[in-house]
Design a protein around this motif. Structure first.
Motif: not given
Length: 165
Positions: A69, A72, A78, A80, A87, A90-91, A94
């Protein structure tokens, strides 16, 4: 699982990758150290496109979500820190990308200009008996830092299959 993979394809902007021409090959492959390239301290991104891709690849190799993160992102920075996606989302993205990025060795083959002021970095990845080449697209963000915006997942699909099949 197939729904998650379909979401990953949509979220990582494969359509944008498919419309970009492949990076031209370098005259000869440039050996790349597998030494860890990671952002230092609280800094995100990398100093140049190659370093961003190397950090991204090392994060995938080490299955490190935090490191992934950090490099990316987009022109906003980012994922992040830019807060462009929640979030938890995002996870999830990922985790899907980690499947494609798990490998044993990597080598940068070329680095060339691409559409939208991006850099297309062609990388050869190896996992067990498999060797695949994919383009990773890096973009400049805030403070001159570089981020991996997207990468071609299709050539790395075999990496997501269980070993022994």
């Amino acid at each position: 699982m197939s729904k998650l993979i379909a979401l990953a394809f949509a979220f990582v902007s494969l359509a944008a990758c498919a419309s970009q021409p492949p990076a031209p090959p370098a005259p000869s492959p440039t050996p790349t150290s597998s030494a860890t390239v990671t952002p230092s301290g609280g800094t995100t991104g990398a100093a140049d496109p190659r370093s961003a891709v190397l950090a991204f690849l090392n994060a995938g190799k080490n299955q490190d979500l935090d490191a992934l993160s950090a490099v990316w992102g987009s022109t906003e920075g980012s994922v992040r820190t830019a807060n462009t996606i929640p979030r938890d989302e995002m996870e999830k993205r990922e985790l899907i990308m980690m499947c494609y990025l798990e490998h044993e060795t990597h080598q940068i083959l070329s680095d060339a200009p691409a559409a939208n002021n991006e850099r297309a970095v062609a990388v050869q990845l190896r996992r067990g008996p498999l060797t695949r080449t994919a383009n990773f697209y890096a973009v400049a963000g805030p403070a001159g830092r570089w981020y991996v915006h997207t990468f071609e997942m299709e050539p790395l699909t075999d990496f997501c299959r269980k070993r022994g099949r």
